[in-house]
Design a protein around this motif. Sequence first.
Motif, PDB file in Angstrom:
ATOM      1  N   ALA A  24      36.957  37.972  43.240  1.00 22.96           N
ATOM      2  CA  ALA A  24      36.174  38.555  44.342  1.00 22.96           C
ATOM      3  C   ALA A  24      35.211  39.619  43.811  1.00 22.96           C
ATOM      4  N   GLU A  43      37.862  48.039  36.166  1.00 17.66           N
ATOM      5  CA  GLU A  43      39.032  47.151  36.187  1.00 17.66           C
ATOM      6  C   GLU A  43      40.225  47.880  35.551  1.00 17.66           C
ATOM      7  N   ARG A  45      43.176  46.514  34.472  1.00 15.33           N
ATOM      8  CA  ARG A  45      43.830  45.821  33.349  1.00 15.33           C
ATOM      9  C   ARG A  45      42.907  45.787  32.119  1.00 15.33           C
ATOM     10  N   ARG A  51      44.587  37.644  39.432  1.00 14.65           N
ATOM     11  CA  ARG A  51      45.566  36.571  39.634  1.00 14.65           C
ATOM     12  C   ARG A  51      45.117  35.236  39.033  1.00 14.65           C
ATOM     13  N   TRP A  68      44.752  25.356  41.027  1.00 14.77           N
ATOM     14  CA  TRP A  68      43.927  24.283  41.587  1.00 14.77           C
ATOM     15  C   TRP A  68      42.777  24.801  42.429  1.00 14.77           C
ATOM     16  N   VAL A 146      40.987  52.749  39.189  1.00 19.09           N
ATOM     17  CA  VAL A 146      40.410  53.695  40.153  1.00 19.09           C
ATOM     18  C   VAL A 146      41.551  54.360  40.905  1.00 19.09           C
ATOM     19  N   THR A 333      40.684  38.253  48.295  1.00 14.27           N
ATOM     20  CA  THR A 333      40.875  36.980  49.014  1.00 14.27           C
ATOM     21  C   THR A 333      41.559  37.184  50.363  1.00 14.27           C
ATOM     22  N   GLY A 341      43.455  33.720  50.603  1.00 13.95           N
ATOM     23  CA  GLY A 341      44.568  33.415  49.703  1.00 13.95           C
ATOM     24  C   GLY A 341      44.103  32.607  48.501  1.00 13.95           C
ATOM     25  N   VAL A 343      41.210  30.948  45.680  1.00 14.89           N
ATOM     26  CA  VAL A 343      40.051  31.353  44.882  1.00 14.89           C
ATOM     27  C   VAL A 343      38.783  31.200  45.734  1.00 14.89           C
TER      28      VAL A 343
HETATM   29  C1  LIG Z   1      51.098  32.185  40.807  1.00 13.18           C
HETATM   30  C2  LIG Z   1      49.810  32.035  41.585  1.00 13.18           C
HETATM   31  C3  LIG Z   1      49.326  30.766  41.865  1.00 13.18           C
HETATM   32  C4  LIG Z   1      48.130  30.621  42.583  1.00 13.18           C
HETATM   33  N1  LIG Z   1      47.634  29.360  42.776  1.00 13.18           N
HETATM   34  C5  LIG Z   1      46.413  29.214  43.349  1.00 13.18           C
HETATM   35  C6  LIG Z   1      45.786  27.940  43.363  1.00 13.18           C
HETATM   36  O1  LIG Z   1      46.326  26.946  42.839  1.00 13.18           O
HETATM   37  N2  LIG Z   1      44.559  27.843  43.948  1.00 13.18           N
HETATM   38  C7  LIG Z   1      43.944  28.923  44.523  1.00 13.18           C
HETATM   39  O2  LIG Z   1      42.830  28.764  45.048  1.00 13.18           O
HETATM   40  N3  LIG Z   1      44.506  30.166  44.487  1.00 13.18           N
HETATM   41  C8  LIG Z   1      45.709  30.325  43.899  1.00 13.18           C
HETATM   42  N4  LIG Z   1      46.259  31.568  43.781  1.00 13.18           N
HETATM   43  C9  LIG Z   1      45.559  32.699  44.421  1.00 13.18           C
HETATM   44  C10 LIG Z   1      44.362  33.159  43.585  1.00 13.18           C
HETATM   45  O3  LIG Z   1      44.799  33.531  42.314  1.00 13.18           O
HETATM   46  C11 LIG Z   1      43.707  34.351  44.293  1.00 13.18           C
HETATM   47  O4  LIG Z   1      43.210  33.912  45.555  1.00 13.18           O
HETATM   48  C12 LIG Z   1      42.508  34.967  43.573  1.00 13.18           C
HETATM   49  O5  LIG Z   1      42.644  34.975  42.183  1.00 13.18           O
HETATM   50  C13 LIG Z   1      42.347  36.381  44.135  1.00 13.18           C
HETATM   51  O6  LIG Z   1      41.229  37.018  43.574  1.00 13.18           O
HETATM   52  P1  LIG Z   1      40.860  38.486  44.039  1.00 13.18           P
HETATM   53  O7  LIG Z   1      39.704  38.906  43.220  1.00 13.18           O
HETATM   54  O8  LIG Z   1      40.765  38.530  45.511  1.00 13.18           O
HETATM   55  O9  LIG Z   1      42.143  39.386  43.681  1.00 13.18           O
HETATM   56  P2  LIG Z   1      42.836  39.664  42.268  1.00 13.18           P
HETATM   57  O10 LIG Z   1      42.788  38.454  41.427  1.00 13.18           O
HETATM   58  O11 LIG Z   1      44.177  40.227  42.579  1.00 13.18           O
HETATM   59  O12 LIG Z   1      41.905  40.763  41.601  1.00 13.18           O
HETATM   60  C14 LIG Z   1      42.046  42.137  41.842  1.00 13.18           C
HETATM   61  C15 LIG Z   1      41.653  42.876  40.572  1.00 13.18           C
HETATM   62  O13 LIG Z   1      41.713  44.281  40.815  1.00 13.18           O
HETATM   63  C16 LIG Z   1      42.334  44.928  39.710  1.00 13.18           C
HETATM   64  N5  LIG Z   1      42.876  46.199  40.193  1.00 13.18           N
HETATM   65  C17 LIG Z   1      43.991  46.434  40.916  1.00 13.18           C
HETATM   66  N6  LIG Z   1      44.103  47.750  41.197  1.00 13.18           N
HETATM   67  C18 LIG Z   1      43.027  48.357  40.645  1.00 13.18           C
HETATM   68  C19 LIG Z   1      42.574  49.702  40.589  1.00 13.18           C
HETATM   69  N7  LIG Z   1      43.250  50.699  41.171  1.00 13.18           N
HETATM   70  N8  LIG Z   1      41.426  49.973  39.908  1.00 13.18           N
HETATM   71  C20 LIG Z   1      40.717  48.969  39.303  1.00 13.18           C
HETATM   72  N9  LIG Z   1      41.114  47.678  39.328  1.00 13.18           N
HETATM   73  C21 LIG Z   1      42.241  47.377  39.997  1.00 13.18           C
HETATM   74  C22 LIG Z   1      43.374  43.915  39.257  1.00 13.18           C
HETATM   75  O14 LIG Z   1      43.774  44.168  37.926  1.00 13.18           O
HETATM   76  C23 LIG Z   1      42.609  42.609  39.412  1.00 13.18           C
HETATM   77  O15 LIG Z   1      41.870  42.285  38.257  1.00 13.18           O
HETATM   78  C24 LIG Z   1      47.436  31.762  43.050  1.00 13.18           C
HETATM   79  C25 LIG Z   1      47.916  33.039  42.740  1.00 13.18           C
HETATM   80  C26 LIG Z   1      49.080  33.177  42.007  1.00 13.18           C
HETATM   81  C27 LIG Z   1      49.580  34.570  41.657  1.00 13.18           C
END
Ligand SMILES: Cc1cc2nc3c(=O)[nH]c(=O)nc-3n(C[C@H](O)[C@H](O)[C@H](O)COP(=O)(O)OP(=O)(O)OC[C@H]3O[C@@H](n4cnc5c(N)ncnc54)[C@H](O)[C@@H]3O)c2cc1C
Length: 366
Positions: A24, A43, A45, A51, A68, A146, A333, A341, A343
């Motif tokens: 995102a 970031e 990490r 995720r 997927w 942050v 997400t 939920g 990607v």
């Molecule tokens: C086991 C598993 C299987 C999955 N399978 C699927 C699938 O098959 N298909 C699908 O579409 N989706 C799947 N998902 C969901 C998918 O991974 C997520 O929808 C997507 O990656 C979320 O992206 P995001 O950027 O919203 O959040 P995140 O990926 O959680 O990104 C948030 C980021 O913020 C960072 N962060 C946190 N706190 C701070 C802070 N205080 N300061 C700075 N940075 C911070 C984190 O390190 C991270 O890099 C799965 C998830 C998991 C865990």
Amino acid sequence: MNHVTLNDDDLARCDVVIVGAGVAGLSAANILTSAGATVMVLEARDRVGGRALSTPAGEQRLDLGATWFWPNEPTVQTSRTELGLEAFPQRTAGDALLETPNEGAQRLDGNPIDSPAYRLSDGMQSLPERLADRLSCGTLRLEDPVRALTLTPNGVRVEALHTRLLAQHVIVAVPPALAAEQIRFEPDLPPQLRRIAESTTVWMGSTVKAVAVYATPFWQSEGLSGSAISYSGPFREFHDHSGPDSAPPAIFAFASADAFAGVSLDDAKHSFLAQLERLFGADARGATRVYVQDWSRERYTTPTVIAQQSSTATYGSSQFNEAIGGHIHFASTETATAYAGHVEGAIRAGHSAARRILDQTRSAPR
Ligand SMILES: Cc1cc2nc3c(=O)[nH]c(=O)nc-3n(C[C@H](O)[C@H](O)[C@H](O)COP(=O)(O)OP(=O)(O)OC[C@H]3O[C@@H](n4cnc5c(N)ncnc54)[C@H](O)[C@@H]3O)c2cc1C
């Protein structure tokens, strides 16, 4: 330790700070930088992707997080094409298995478990990695969590471990429940938004994903798909996880993190192998590598305190899509109004926060 207080005038400035370099946050960053905004992504990490996590396994990478995308998800398709990422279909051929406590493992006729889906050839993490590659030098800072966001008359003061900045807008691209727990908002989040944020489940944040890699795809030669549903546990759902052209051959499974509370990851590996053997026979013991990723233990994914009535009912809530004080925008997400939920939802949430900021900036009086 002495705490030095800086005036807003002393702080470096940028148009938008993005908290979190997951799908995102990086999707938002690309829209904003293409529109000419100055952006800084912070970031927590030491890697991008959140995720989406793909670990090296020989010449390929194995997904320990998102796996997927599905044929009805247009935005992820467009992003991966624009980024030049290859995809391949999830293998579904062969019979699935069903495991019950009374009857053990039974072979089903066909595979009612898997639906058609695709995977990225270099793993799902390659999508956020490519998005990060597009950012100009110095736009992304890793290992810089942050800690505080303060609304001031001059914008939003951002305090991270190593960085202090003043931004016109901040995108919090972190699951809302995690942001509510880890980031100090001044003034605090409006009470209703805080309640909703704290009770919004982090998608898959309480899941254990385990992957076993093999020298040969022995289950495929037996006419099995590699998929299974188990009512015996501890792992509930299994799928073929082999890379393109079955290299490397692999099977993965999901379990609820509750099943392994207080259990070491080594013990979780042993129960994974034991269950694979119950399902797929003695060959399943011979895994060349086993990975177990417990997402509930990831401090930058899952809050330490999970609200009692945590649910997905608040996904895409209008509360997440209104800027706080006009300057702080949620975008993970969980905040997406469609495909939350997934990607697909993460990309949409990032794009929509970025577009809201651009619209707001264009319509602001000069
Ligand atoms: C086991 C598993 C299987 C999955 N399978 C699927 C699938 O098959 N298909 C699908 O579409 N989706 C799947 N998902 C969901 C998918 O991974 C997520 O929808 C997507 O990656 C979320 O992206 P995001 O950027 O919203 O959040 P995140 O990926 O959680 O990104 C948030 C980021 O913020 C960072 N962060 C946190 N706190 C701070 C802070 N205080 N300061 C700075 N940075 C911070 C984190 O390190 C991270 O890099 C799965 C998830 C998991 C865990």
